[in-house]
Design a protein around this motif. Structure first.
Motif: not given
Length: 1747
Positions: A1513-1533
């Motif tokens: 992310n810091c190397l390319t600047g590509v926006h990550p999926p929304e699931e990685l902005f939340s703590t509510a997502v399960t470990s599998q998610g």
């Protein structure tokens, strides 16, 4: 056999001694022969050998004599018949933690040792803990020391019986033998301990032939410094410095040391030299003695006999009694005291070691037996005066003086009573003090302390402690003897007070300032010592009416005998309003006056007690007391304080100001100022009220002023105004301060409540602040805990600060603005605070007087003061001046006090009218206030209406309104009617309109102020810009806003939409690598320099902008704490730093505070800092200038480099080409062309180049001929021109990389070193791992949770690491790439390439990704991979590294979770992989399902995937999926989202199936390495995944458990009992011996303490330690830098307790400990140290390296 012979010898000898006619002579003859042979015979003797010889030849025969048989057998028989002792008796060492129960202890001196406390009922009570000063012993088992729970479970005899002397359980023969042996040995011990140089030894012990062997013995004193003694020894006895230091340390510890052995002549010469070298103009020479070797031997043996006696006594009560009997028996001829008294009387002349032995013998014998304790106490009291005199001239501390034993005797209630009755110990103690202070008496028999010796005086003051101990427990039953002796002692005590009455008189200085400040501290020190003793005497008197009356009579008689401050003129008449006062003239401002009046104050205290107990009714002829005379001196004292406050005594200097301060301060006021007020209240209750007020006016020198004479002198008018304020204040206090038991019907609890309310009315306070503001009793208790919940609410603290108490709303009615314990500043604060509160609540600002409690009958006539003629006159006179509004004739404070007095009078009248019929009420203030002067319009009532209109009294308007309403209410009560409606309407309407006007006026003023402020700010801004323009060289301007220096709003967001050249269908791709890669952000980034405030775009070709940064070594993530790899310059021993081991033993962390500067601005600032700070005191403690450290100009964070800001590379990504290329560039093909490219590069063609990592290679010649197959295939998949950077960015790249390299490898700066790029990649990887660790630890989402500074810093570090290859030799980077790839492709590796188990794969991933562009270097042209090529390079590297890491997880795992569930594709693939790996490794764990393997691998690999996501992310600047902005997502998610973002299949095991052909041989190679084989056989330790998350060690919830742990601490390098400083490392839990010479070690050729040495290995130089006995955290950052920090333990009031000063129970605060953990994990320890050192201006550097 040898054992048998020894026993036989011992038994034979003991029989000879028993049968001898004179056992003493026989035994002495044996000792004379043996002792010199064992001790001091040889020049060099071994302590171990000495111990063995002493045991076999001396102690064993003595034990045989004692038992009459083999000692072991005798002891076994004895143990069977002896009960265990009920008393603990453990003697405390200095610094040992002891406990006292506030609920159950008879007095604060009753304490328990750690072990008894832990097993006692008191652990659940309110206890206190503190460090012992040494010398006391544990009171467990002493029933007189505790109200309940006298015994712990270990010492509980099973029944609560009184401590009586146990019956002797020894056989009569053994008791006789014991007495006989103890008598002989105790005489022997005494003779040699009191032996002096000039005395010959006893005849029986004189050697037959006197050898010429002597010792020169040097003794300790407390005057010469360590260095002086070391210097003297080096000059005198020819020893080197180390030897002299050893001698000095042992002299200080043991009290003496033989520094030379030789002939008498040589020892005499050494002695003379020592004396001459140690003598100084201000110092006596050192004490030296010359002892014959035989005498020295006997004295050495005597010291060893002490512990032996203790051991024998502990075997049986009988032995103890026999010892006590012998020690206390009188001499046969009666000319000498008993043995123990001889030792006591010689105590001051003995050295430390001998004293210690004697004191411990007394502790374990006489103080453990009730009857013998009594006999010892009598002996102690008999010689008390002599012992104290010896102590005064002794230079040793009291803790090692025999006088310290008084606390063990005098605090026992029964003993104290017996000593008063039989030995009148009070008389003895007071007589001792008087004798010692006799030299300070003047001609008038009063103390005068000019030129006193402070050391001697402080020792005399300690004697008062003994008087306090005697008086601690007042008697419940008074015997005739006790009465007689107590009164005798009390008379002597009055004699002492008589010498203090009127001492140190002062006279007002006129003309010029006083030349020399008079001595005053000694008098107040005496007063502070007597404070509790005075209260205790009064308490004793209160317990018996007869004693009380006799004590009062005695006190009055002595007071009448005092001749201090006499009158010099005859009585005269003073007239005012037809009242005549016949009194003798006296002016405080012109005649001598003293602040010390202890007898007057004691008399006042006794009178109040008589009123409380009603004993006053039995007082004979009370009319004989002249109350005018009794009030005279206290009134003078109050007037003196008033005149000092009015600045009339300025020329008398600071000493008088200090005396007045202490007179009213909490330390002294209860027996000084408060008692003076009580005496004035007594006089006011007995005198005519008009006469009393006239006396007050006379002594305040305001009599003429209130008679109408006005002086035009402005200074005098100001003085009169101030004195009027003080006089009115005194009247408020005399009338209103009734919270004294005896003056009104209040309890001590009510008094404390009122004190607390008034303290909290100033501001909310911490518990400790409240305690400081309250008076302590003799038990150091304030009574706060019993009342605090009734008057205040508690607000718990956060992660910093402390808990605060706020006063309850319903208690505010009790607030008195003129509370007599307020200082001037406290009064102002409280008034302001309460007015603000009332305004906030919508009330008026009137601070009304509270309703006081009713006076007791004896004092009820005081209220007449409020209605007498003189008070009306005073009030009219005061209000008249305000009504005339002549500025210099009155003050607002004067009016405020007058209004308060009127309020008090009206409240009193209202109360009386409500409680009685009008006919019974004689109090007529309101009538007089309306009537007197009304004919001229100058009555109090009419004047109130007039001053309401005075503009300068606007603040008092509400108070005046309230008073007028009160007049109306009182009038109605007198007329038996209710206040009229019209009255209330008249008073409310104008108030409302006035309030409206007031609000409108405030609003108008606020708006005008706002406009004015804006105008000023605009002018300042313009001036600032002009200043910057004209002063370009200066960059110290601070930014106007806290947000400057951080990316501004136009900064590109990570989720920005792709540029228009991107295909529409790819605009929403959230994939960081591979052919489906999303786009980089395209917006421009504009930042503001914090120094010059100019904006600039971050661009590759623009001048460099930099982030402040701090590079440091770190062990935060280590899996092998304490083991840090060595960095060999040749790189032959270890592959670190190129290949980071999986233990992450030490990493290099780069953190930033996120503040941005131009590179040029930073360089100028840095040069300025270097030039300026070199001149600052101790600047090296804060910043290390040599290593490029500086403080961030904005936030003052510690920094040591800067990171250049590099924007994301704007790439044109062609998705169609990417798809086509993807068909050809599969993983096998990619491996093939990369290996071909590497093989074609010249740098690694020859085998002998394998280990030449440090050699210099020219990048331009790094290619070979074109004949190599596939050599240039790598270029066919897309190349482009490399990025061009401005010179300043390139320069900053070098600056940052050099710092990272220097700090990370602890090496000299070298920008050409081939390791420079490696360290840049390593710091990038480690910093990402550290941030991922923090996010997981704090349960935060991977993206969107970082602070701006962390995010900006992380991006900058990744981009800096990526750009690093531009400034490095391409051949070097190619070689690094080859070595790293060798881990994944063993065919490319060298002989010493680590196996997959020995590498951290995230570091490897970062290194490979950032170094692969170097393979595109061509001879004639600079090239780099295109966006598509890079995407595939990243994809294939990640796939390879991920598969290798999965294998690493499988091989290192031994535990697989039991997971139920159906078989899925993932579980099948997992099972297949596990089987394959098991076959290759020949290890198979049965019953492991595919689901278990899948779950284990996914859980273990998640941290790697999270780090990889952050990196790309810091190397390319590509926006990550929304699931990685939340703590509510399960470990599998989470894992699925990570896989999606990293272009990995969600079923990671598919990688092995998709790339089966490629991976199968690799798997076999990876599993076949030697390291894997060793690890599977258990020979090598492997890291388990996921790695253990490091946290600070778990601490116990209760701090006493930690103290208990420290009490068991044994220094590993020392066996002595000296005080240690056990210190806990919070990283690993090791307990260290800090600040001790025994544990010094060498670090880089320098002596360092245990903590510094430990921090070097445990925390790479950084440490966090808890000093257990001091209860404080120490942060360390290097050998020379450290700081203290609050411990995470709080008491019940939310406060920390450094050094256990308050001693309250402490409990762990999880939030604060979590904050400490964050401080460590976020690498902020260096920053915290720098900040704290910057705040605390250090004058004397602390030697942190010695910790």
């Amino acid at each position: 056999m040898a054992e048998g012979e020894k026993s036989l010898d011992g038994l034979d000898l003991s029989k000879q001694w028993l049968e001898a006619a004179d056992s003493r002579a026989e035994l002495f003859r044996y000792l004379k022969e043996q002792v010199p042979q064992i001790f001091c015979l040889k020049k060099e003797s071994s302590p171990l050998e000495e111990e063995e010889l002493m045991q076999s030849r001396l102690l064993h025969p003595l034990e045989c004599f004692l038992f009459g048989e083999d000692p072991q057998e005798g002891l076994e028989k004895l143990k069977q018949g002896s009960p265990s002792s009920q008393l603990c008796g453990r003697v405390f060492k200095e610094g040992e933690t002891v406990y006292s129960c506030r609920d159950c202890a008879i007095d604060p001196t009753c304490v328990l040792c750690m072990h008894c406390f832990q097993d006692s009922v008191h652990k659940g009570h309110r206890y206190k803990m503190h460090a012992s000063s040494g010398g006391g012993f544990c009171d467990c088992g002493d029933v007189e020391a505790w109200k309940i729970g006298p015994c712990c479970s270990k010492h509980d005899p099973g029944a609560a019986s009184a401590m009586v002397t146990d019956e002797c359980v020894l056989e009569p023969e053994m008791y006789v033998r014991a007495e006989r042996l103890f008598r002989i040995l105790l005489h022997y011990v005494t003779n040699f301990l009191v032996w002096e140089e000039s005395v010959e030894p006893p005849e029986e012990l004189q050697p037959l032939t006197k050898d010429n062997a002597y010792y020169c013995v040097l003794y300790n004193d407390e005057h010469h410094s360590y260095d002086h003694v070391i210097y003297t020894l080096q000059r005198s006895v020819n020893c080197d410095q180390a030897e002299a230091q050893t001698h000095t340390a042992l002299i200080d510890k043991e009290g003496r040391r033989a520094v030379k052995r030789g002939t008498l002549r040589s020892c005499q010469q050494a002695s003379d030299l020592i004396r001459s070298n140690s003598e100084h103009i201000s110092l006596q020479p050192l004490r030296v003695e010359i002892l014959h070797a035989a005498v020295m031997a006997h004295q050495t043996f005597v010291l060893r006999l002490g512990p032996w006696f203790q051991k024998i006594i502990s075997y049986s009560v009988g032995f103890r009694q026999a010892f006590c009997q012998v020690a206390l028996e009188m001499n046969a001829d009666g000319d000498q005291p008993c043995l123990i008294s001889r030792l006591m009387l010689h105590d001051a002349r003995m050295y430390k070691g001998a004293r210690k032995i004697v004191h411990e013998l007394i502790f374990c014998s006489m103080l453990m037996e009730t009857e013998f304790k009594r006999l010892f106490a009598i002996e102690f009291t008999k010689y008390y005066k002599q012992l104290q005199k010896d102590f005064i001239i002794d230079d040793h501390e009291r803790s090692i003086s025999i006088t310290a034993l008084s606390v063990q005797i005098f605090t026992v209630p029964t003993l104290a009573r017996q000593l008063i009755e039989e030995g009148n110990v009070i008389k003895v103690i007071v007589g001792t003090v008087m004798e010692l202070l006799h030299e300070h008496l003047d001609n008038n028999n009063r103390f005068f302390f000019l030129g006193y010796n402070s050391d001697k005086f402080s020792r005399i003051q300690i004697i008062f402690h003994d008087l306090r101990y005697i008086l601690i427990s007042k008697p419940s039953i008074w015997t005739k003897e006790l009465r007689r002796e107590f009164l005798e002692g009390f008379r002597d005590f009055l004699g002492l007070l008589k010498c203090m009455q009127g001492m140190e008189e002062v006279k007002r200085q006129f003309g010029q300032h006083i030349a020399v400040e008079p001595e005053w501290e000694a008098g107040f020190s005496l007063q502070i010592q007597l404070r509790h003793i005075l209260a205790m005497f009064q308490d004793w008197c209160s317990s018996d009416d007869e004693i009380l009356l006799l004590a009062f009579e005695e006190c009055h008689k002595v007071l009448m005998q005092c001749n201090n401050q006499p009158f010099h003129r005859e009585a005269t008449n003073y007239h005012m309003l037809k009242h005549v006062l016949h009194v003798r003239p006296y002016k405080v401002s012109q005649e001598p006056v003293s602040i010390h009046l202890p007898i007057s104050r004691l008399l006042a205290g006794l009178f109040v007690i008589m009123c409380r107990t009603r004993a006053v009714e039995r007082l004979d002829n009370p009319e004989r007391f002249d109350h005018t005379l009794l009030a005279e001196h206290p009134l003078r004292c109050v007037v003196l304080a008033a005149q000092v406050s009015a600045e009339m005594w300025r020329r008398n200097g600071i000493s008088l100001v200090s005396q007045v301060y202490y007179y009213q301060d909490v330390k002294c006021r209860d027996e000084m100022y408060d008692k003076d007020i009580v005496m004035l209240q007594i006089a006011a209750s007995k005198m005519d009220p008009n006469h009393f007020l006239m006396l007050v006016l006379l002594r305040f020198e305001l009599f003429d002023y209130f008679k109408g004479s006005i002086n035009k002198d402005q200074d005098e008018l100001i003085q009169w105004n101030r004195l009027t304020e003080e006089m009115l204040y005194l009247l408020i206090v005399v009338i209103g301060e009734r919270y004294v038991p005896g003056i009104s019907q209040v309890t001590k609890e009510d008094v404390t409540m009122r004190e607390v309310i008034h303290l909290l009315c100033i501001e909310p306070m911490a518990h400790s602040s409240l305690v400081k503001g309250l008076t302590e009793n003799e038990s150091h208790e304030t009574g706060l805990e019993t009342v605090i919940t009734k008057v205040a609410t508690f607000k718990k603290p956060g992660v910093s600060g402390h808990g605060l108490y706020g006063v309850k709303k319903e208690r505010l009615v009790e607030f008195n603005p003129f509370f007599y314990h307020y200082s001037r500043s406290q009064h102002s604060k409280a008034e302001e605070s309460q007015k603000k509160r009332r305004t906030h609540e919508g009330h008026d600002k009137a601070l009304r007087p509270p309703m006081p409690p009713a006076f007791c009958p004896a004092f009820s006539s005081i209220v007449r003061l409020l209605s007498c003629d003189i008070i009306i006159h005073i009030l009219r006179h005061t209000l008249q001046r305000a009504a005339e509004d002549r500025a210099t004739h009155w003050t607002e404070a004067m009016i405020q006090r007058a209004l308060h007095l009127i309020g008090q009078a009206l409240l009193e009248e209202k109360t009386q009218l409500e409680e009685s019929t009008m006919e019974e009420v004689a109090f007529d203030f309101s009538l007089k206030a309306r009537r007197i002067g009304s004919e001229h319009g100058k009555s109090v009532f009419l004047l109130l209406s007039k001053i309401k209109a005075v503009p300068s009294l606007e603040a008092q308007k509400d108070m005046v309104k309230w008073l007028l309403q009160m007049f109306e209410i009182v009038k109605c009560l007198r007329e038996k009617s209710s206040p009229t409606a019209s009255m209330s309407v008249d008073t409310t309407k104008p108030e409302e309109s006035a309030q409206d006007k007031e609000k409108a006026e405030r609003k108008r003023k606020a708006e005008a102020a706002k406009l004015h402020r804006q105008k000023i700010m605009a002018q300042m801004s313009a001036m600032q810009k002009n200043f910057i323009e004209s002063n370009k060289m200066l960059y110290d301007n601070m930014p106007e806003s806290g947000t400057q220096g951080e990316p501004i709003a136009t900064t590109a967001s990570l989720g920005s939409v792709c540029s228009s050249s991107c295909a529409v269908e790819h605009s929403e791709l959230f994939v960081a690598i591979g052919p489906q890669r999303g786009s980089s952000p395209a917006e421009r980034e504009m930042l503001t320099c914090i120094l010059c405030q100019e904006e600039q775009e971050v661009a590759a070709q623009a001048p460099a902008m930099v982030l402040t940064a701090c590079v440091q070594r770190s062990t935060v993530l280590t899996q092998c704490r304490g083991r840090i790899p060595s960095n060999r310059a040749d790189g032959t021993v270890t592959s670190y730093p190129l290949l980071m081991p999986p233990e992450l033993a030490v990493g290099t962390h780069t953190g930033s505070c996120g503040h941005v500067m131009h590179a040029t601005c930073w360089q100028k600032y840095f040069e300025a800092v270097q030039n300026m700070t070199r001149n600052r005191l101790h600047v090296e403690l804060i910043i290390d200038l040599e290593n490029g450290e500086y403080l961030c100009p904005l936030c003052k964070s510690l920094c040591n480099t800067v990171v250049p800001l590099i924007p994301f590379e704007r790439l044109m990504f062609n998705y169609e080409n990417a798809e086509i290329i993807g068909e050809h560039l599969t993983l096998p093909r990619w491996i093939q062309i990369v290996t071909a490219r590497i093989r074609g590069l010249k740098s690694v063609t020859q085998e002998n180049d394998c280990n030449t990592e440090g050699s210099s290679v020219d990048g331009d010649t790094g290619l070979c001929g074109e004949g190599q197959t596939d050599f240039r295939s790598i270029l066919s998949y897309g190349v482009q021109e490399p990025r061009k950077f401005s010179d300043s960015i390139l320069e900053m790249l070098v600056v940052c990389a050099t710092t990272v390299h220097r700090v990370g490898l602890q090496t000299a700066p070298n920008e050409l070193c081939p390791r420079v790029p490696i360290m840049a990649w390593n710091t990038c990887a480690f910093t990402i791992q550290a941030i991922e660790n923090i996010l997981l630890e704090e349960s935060k989402s991977l993206f969107g949770s970082l602070q701006n500074r962390q995010l900006a810093g992380l991006k900058a570090i990744v981009q800096f690491s990526a750009a690093q290859r531009i400034k490095s030799s391409q051949a070097v980077i190619q070689r690094h790439f080859n070595d790293m790839l060798g881990v994944l492709l063993p065919a490319m590796g060298r002989k010493n390439t680590p196996s997959p188990l020995e590498v951290d794969f995230f570091h490897l991933l970062v290194g490979l990704v950032l170094s692969i562009p170097a393979l595109y270097q061509e001879e004639a042209v600079d090239l780099q991979p295109s966006a598509v090529s890079s995407a595939y390079n990243h994809l294939h590297i990640l796939h390879l590294v991920t598969m290798a890491h999965m294998l690493q997880v499988l091989v290192s795992s031994t535990d697989f979770p039991a997971v139920a569930g159906e078989e899925t594709d993932e579980s099948k693939a997992a099972a297949e992989l596990y089987t394959t790996v098991s076959q290759h490794t020949e290890r198979l764990i049965p019953d492991v399902s595919g689901n278990s393997v899948a779950e284990r691998v996914k859980r273990a690999i998640e941290p790697f995937l999270r780090c990889a996501a952050l990196f790309f992310n810091c190397l390319t600047g590509v926006h990550p999926p929304e699931e990685l902005f939340s703590t509510a997502v399960t470990s599998q998610g989470q894992i699925e989202a990570l896989c999606s973002y990293l272009a990995l299949p969600s079923n990671l095991f598919q990688l092995f199936q998709v790339h089966r052909d490629t991976v199968t041989p690799l798997l076999k190679s990876w599993c076949g390495s030697l390291a894997v084989t060793k690890a599977l056989k258990g020979k090598n330790q492997t890291v388990r995944y996921p790695r253990r998350r490091n946290r600070l060690v778990d601490l116990p919830e209760d701090y006493s458990a930690l103290l208990n742990q420290a009490s068991h601490f044994q220094c590993p390098k020392s066996t002595d009992d000296d005080r240690k400083h056990p210190t806990l490392c919070l990283f690993c839990g090791a307990i260290l011996c800090s600040q001790s010479s025994c544990c010094l070690s060498q670090l880089d050729g320098e002596d360092v303490g245990a903590c510094t040495a430990h921090a070097a290995t445990c925390g790479a130089g950084v440490g966090m330690f808890l000093r257990i006995r001091e209860c404080e955290i120490v942060l360390m950052a290097s050998k020379t830098r450290g700081s203290t920090y609050s411990a995470p333990y709080l008491d019940d009031y939310g406060e920390t307790d450094p050094h256990l000063g308050r001693g309250n129970p402490l409990h762990l605060c999880p939030e604060r400990y979590k904050k400490l953990n964050q401080l460590w994990q976020q690498h902020c320890i260096l920053e915290e140290i720098a900040r704290s050192l910057e705040v605390v201006n250090v004058m004397f550097a602390f030697e942190w390296q010695m910790l």
